[in-house]
Scaffold this motif. Structure first.
Motif, PDB file in Angstrom:
ATOM      1  N   VAL A  90      28.670  35.285  38.240  1.00 54.23           N
ATOM      2  CA  VAL A  90      29.891  34.520  37.994  1.00 54.23           C
ATOM      3  C   VAL A  90      30.997  35.481  37.566  1.00 54.23           C
ATOM      4  CG1 VAL A  90      30.962  32.713  36.576  1.00 54.23           C
ATOM      5  CG2 VAL A  90      28.537  32.537  37.179  1.00 54.23           C
ATOM      6  N   CYS A  91      32.104  35.474  38.284  1.00 56.29           N
ATOM      7  CA  CYS A  91      33.240  36.307  37.897  1.00 56.29           C
ATOM      8  C   CYS A  91      33.862  35.755  36.610  1.00 56.29           C
ATOM      9  CB  CYS A  91      34.284  36.329  39.014  1.00 56.29           C
ATOM     10  SG  CYS A  91      35.739  37.289  38.578  1.00 56.29           S
ATOM     11  N   ARG A  92      34.214  36.696  35.696  1.00 55.61           N
ATOM     12  CA  ARG A  92      34.738  36.260  34.401  1.00 55.61           C
ATOM     13  C   ARG A  92      36.214  35.865  34.463  1.00 55.61           C
ATOM     14  NH1 ARG A  92      32.599  36.959  29.499  1.00 55.61           N
ATOM     15  NH2 ARG A  92      34.327  35.678  29.041  1.00 55.61           N
ATOM     16  N   HIS A  93      36.859  36.009  35.627  1.00 54.46           N
ATOM     17  CA  HIS A  93      38.253  35.591  35.682  1.00 54.46           C
ATOM     18  C   HIS A  93      38.352  34.071  35.820  1.00 54.46           C
ATOM     19  CE1 HIS A  93      42.131  35.038  38.116  1.00 54.46           C
ATOM     20  NE2 HIS A  93      42.408  34.986  36.824  1.00 54.46           N
ATOM     21  N   ARG A  94      37.993  33.556  37.010  1.00 49.43           N
ATOM     22  CA  ARG A  94      38.061  32.099  37.161  1.00 49.43           C
ATOM     23  C   ARG A  94      36.790  31.519  37.744  1.00 49.43           C
ATOM     24  NH1 ARG A  94      43.532  31.254  39.965  1.00 49.43           N
ATOM     25  NH2 ARG A  94      42.478  29.456  40.878  1.00 49.43           N
ATOM     26  N   GLY A  95      35.687  32.264  37.528  1.00 52.78           N
ATOM     27  CA  GLY A  95      34.385  31.668  37.808  1.00 52.78           C
ATOM     28  C   GLY A  95      33.921  31.718  39.240  1.00 52.78           C
ATOM     29  N   ASN A  96      34.577  32.496  40.072  1.00 57.62           N
ATOM     30  CA  ASN A  96      34.093  32.600  41.457  1.00 57.62           C
ATOM     31  C   ASN A  96      32.710  33.238  41.462  1.00 57.62           C
ATOM     32  OD1 ASN A  96      34.177  32.551  44.284  1.00 57.62           O
ATOM     33  ND2 ASN A  96      35.009  34.632  44.369  1.00 57.62           N
ATOM     34  N   LYS A  97      31.919  32.881  42.477  1.00 56.60           N
ATOM     35  CA  LYS A  97      30.643  33.568  42.652  1.00 56.60           C
ATOM     36  C   LYS A  97      30.939  34.992  43.072  1.00 56.60           C
ATOM     37  CE  LYS A  97      26.133  32.600  44.452  1.00 56.60           C
ATOM     38  NZ  LYS A  97      25.360  31.518  45.053  1.00 56.60           N
ATOM     39  N   THR A 116      33.114  43.746  43.531  1.00 55.62           N
ATOM     40  CA  THR A 116      34.516  43.323  43.599  1.00 55.62           C
ATOM     41  C   THR A 116      34.566  41.840  43.924  1.00 55.62           C
ATOM     42  OG1 THR A 116      35.118  45.490  44.436  1.00 55.62           O
ATOM     43  CG2 THR A 116      36.734  43.728  44.738  1.00 55.62           C
ATOM     44  N   CYS A 117      35.279  41.076  43.117  1.00 54.13           N
ATOM     45  CA  CYS A 117      35.377  39.636  43.374  1.00 54.13           C
ATOM     46  C   CYS A 117      36.291  39.395  44.572  1.00 54.13           C
ATOM     47  CB  CYS A 117      35.916  38.929  42.133  1.00 54.13           C
ATOM     48  SG  CYS A 117      36.029  37.143  42.368  1.00 54.13           S
ATOM     49  N   LYS A 118      35.858  38.454  45.428  1.00 54.00           N
ATOM     50  CA  LYS A 118      36.623  38.189  46.642  1.00 54.00           C
ATOM     51  C   LYS A 118      37.934  37.450  46.343  1.00 54.00           C
ATOM     52  CE  LYS A 118      32.302  37.202  49.149  1.00 54.00           C
ATOM     53  NZ  LYS A 118      31.945  38.564  49.506  1.00 54.00           N
ATOM     54  N   TYR A 119      38.003  36.833  45.163  1.00 49.91           N
ATOM     55  CA  TYR A 119      39.125  35.924  44.913  1.00 49.91           C
ATOM     56  C   TYR A 119      40.391  36.686  44.523  1.00 49.91           C
ATOM     57  CZ  TYR A 119      40.773  31.156  43.667  1.00 49.91           C
ATOM     58  OH  TYR A 119      41.405  29.951  43.597  1.00 49.91           O
ATOM     59  N   HIS A 120      40.356  37.415  43.372  1.00 53.46           N
ATOM     60  CA  HIS A 120      41.553  38.136  42.944  1.00 53.46           C
ATOM     61  C   HIS A 120      41.303  39.617  42.723  1.00 53.46           C
ATOM     62  CE1 HIS A 120      41.607  33.946  41.404  1.00 53.46           C
ATOM     63  NE2 HIS A 120      42.789  33.917  41.994  1.00 53.46           N
ATOM     64  N   GLY A 121      40.137  40.076  43.188  1.00 50.07           N
ATOM     65  CA  GLY A 121      39.893  41.514  43.226  1.00 50.07           C
ATOM     66  C   GLY A 121      39.462  42.170  41.923  1.00 50.07           C
ATOM     67  N   TRP A 122      39.070  41.399  40.923  1.00 52.18           N
ATOM     68  CA  TRP A 122      38.547  42.031  39.707  1.00 52.18           C
ATOM     69  C   TRP A 122      37.282  42.813  40.078  1.00 52.18           C
ATOM     70  CZ3 TRP A 122      38.739  39.235  34.344  1.00 52.18           C
ATOM     71  CH2 TRP A 122      40.053  38.824  34.079  1.00 52.18           C
ATOM     72  N   ARG A 123      37.065  43.922  39.336  1.00 56.94           N
ATOM     73  CA  ARG A 123      35.904  44.769  39.640  1.00 56.94           C
ATOM     74  C   ARG A 123      35.038  44.987  38.406  1.00 56.94           C
ATOM     75  NH1 ARG A 123      39.370  49.484  42.095  1.00 56.94           N
ATOM     76  NH2 ARG A 123      40.559  48.232  43.576  1.00 56.94           N
TER      77      ARG A 123
HETATM   78  S1  FES Z   1      37.835  34.567  40.137  1.00 54.59           S
HETATM   79 FE1  FES Z   1      37.134  36.584  40.371  1.00 54.59          FE
HETATM   80  S2  FES Z   1      38.939  37.733  40.359  1.00 54.59           S
HETATM   81 FE2  FES Z   1      39.646  35.745  40.078  1.00 54.59          FE
END
Ligand code: FES
Ligand SMILES: [Fe+2]
Length: 419
Positions: A90-97, A116-123
């Motif tokens: 779970v990505c800690r930004h907005r919960g994307n897988k 790397t999260c596909k949603y907003h690119g957090w790593r």
């Molecule tokens: S939800 Fe993963 S970067 Fe935004």
């Protein structure tokens, strides 16, 4: 068929008096409510095997595991320090897988330097730390150190990677496995790296399927192969040499050399032709010793089948092993994972022996799977709910008792009796 001595109490079952000898209910396998409790009481609170260390060979190797029973997905990864860790996927930004490829619900494996999260690119790095945020100046006092991936308890026993989703596991992995299983500490699983994996989605409760792999009483009847009925021996029996229970875990050992675990008339022609099959290559290059392998001292020893609660089964043969995992996906369906593991083949002949053993295993497992859909459907009619189990079925009795006990303990912890 050889008769084996039973414990002084007269039966294996009476040797473990807490099991009782009366008829057993399988309501634990037909009730959606019970399954919901199992998810909390068992799958979110115990050690679960999710792979082998060979699946994560180098720094950055990872795999994901979808654990429907716990409604979660987990990333397992080897860090720069060679340690294997697990995180919620779970990505800690907005919960994307965080880690998936084509379809979010499919498990993936690979190797990377970072996630790397596909949603907003957090790593995130391989140790789960947040290392990159897009446009950090837009956030409000964001402290990256507070937003690493959520860790999951992870430990390794003899190359088997386990996770525990409980925020505070009540036992270490070693304590949980206990003396009967850890007696295999020196068994060289790491030598058996030639693997044949398969997965099946079955229409039965996970325990009903596990039951078919923890008793051999059904073998002469269900797996009678291609024996014409007129020459089939009508009273063929199968008796196991040794049963043992330790906490929530159990084992059964059967006797026999590789070749005679099943009589030739119960084999497929391809088994006779290649001298390999369900019981593996008839002439296995080596058998490994371990104090835990044959605790009953069965001679000649054939197989020991270790059932590690809740959903892992390791069957050790002469020089190779089989592994099963039963992952529930609902109260009456589960995902069955299985593989055969051999020493890497040194000759073409060995390779053929391995492939035949794997194909025959699949055929056998399908015989069980097909029938158990029928078992599940019949149990769900609810017409009958007291089933007599014999002494060869002691492990079936034990699995259902342990599942019910764990659910009851959980219920009592949440609302203690009398409160
Ligand atoms: S939800 Fe993963 S970067 Fe935004
Ligand atoms: Fe079977």
């Amino acid at each position: 068929m050889q008769r084996w001595p039973k414990p002084a109490e007269g039966s294996w079952t009476e040797h473990y008096p807490e099991l009782g000898t009366g008829p057993v209910s399988f309501r634990d396998s037909t009730s959606p409510e019970f399954y919901e409790m199992e998810r909390e009481a068992i799958f979110k609170r115990t050690w679960l095997n999710v792979g082998r260390v060979e699946e994560l060979p180098r720094v950055g190797s990872y795999l994901t595991k979808e654990i429907d029973a716990a409604k979660t997905s987990v990333i397992v990864v080897k860090g720069k320090d060679q340690q294997i860790r697990a995180f919620y996927n779970v990505c800690r930004h907005r919960g994307n897988k965080l880690v998936w490829n084509d379809f979010p619900n499919e498990e993936v494996k690979g190797a990377c330097r970072q996630f790397t999260c596909k949603y907003h690119g957090w790593r995130y790095d391989l140790e789960g730390a947040l290392t990159f945020v897009q446009q950090p100046g837009e956030f409000f006092d964001l402290d990256n150190a507070q937003y690493g991936l959520s860790p999951v308890h992870c430990d390794v026993w003899n190359g088997f990677i386990f996770i525990n989703l409980d925020p505070q596991p009540r036992q270490t992995l070693r304590d949980f496995l206990g003396p009967m299983i850890t007696a295999l500490d020196d068994y060289p699983f790491e030598l058996m790296t030639e693997r044949y994996d398969f997965v099946a989605h079955n229409n039965s409760n996970w325990k009903i399927f596990a039951d078919a792999f923890q008793e051999y009483y059904h073998v002469p009847s269900l797996h009678s192969q291609q024996v014409p009925t007129e020459v089939r021996q009508p009273n063929t029996t199968f008796e196991c040499g040794h049963f043992q229970i330790d906490g929530p875990h159990r084992l059964v050992s059967t006797a026999g050399t590789r070749r005679w675990l099943l009589a030739p008339e119960y084999m497929y022609p391809v088994e006779r032709a290649t001298r390999s099959g369900l019981v593996g290559p008839w002439r296995t290059p080596e058998t490994h010793q371990s104090a835990g392998l044959n605790p009953g001292g069965i001679e000649p020893w054939g197989i020991t089948n270790f059932q590690i609660f809740p959903n892992l089964e390791i069957l050790i043969y002469h020089g190779w092993y089989l592994l099963y995992r039963y992952w529930p996906t609902s109260y009456n369906t589960h995902k069955f994972e299985a593989y055969n593991a051999f020493h890497p083949a040194r000759t073409v002949r060995e390779r053929i022996e391995h492939e035949v053993a794997s194909v025959v295993l699949k055929e056998f497992a399908l015989q069980d799977a097909g029938m158990l859909g029928g078992t599940q459907a019949a149990l769900e009619t609810g017409v009958v709910d007291d089933f007599p189990l014999n002494d060869q079925e002691i492990l079936v009795r034990h699995l259902h008792k342990v599942a019910v006990d764990w659910v009851e303990d959980y219920r009592n912890e949440r609302s203690p009796v009398g409160v």
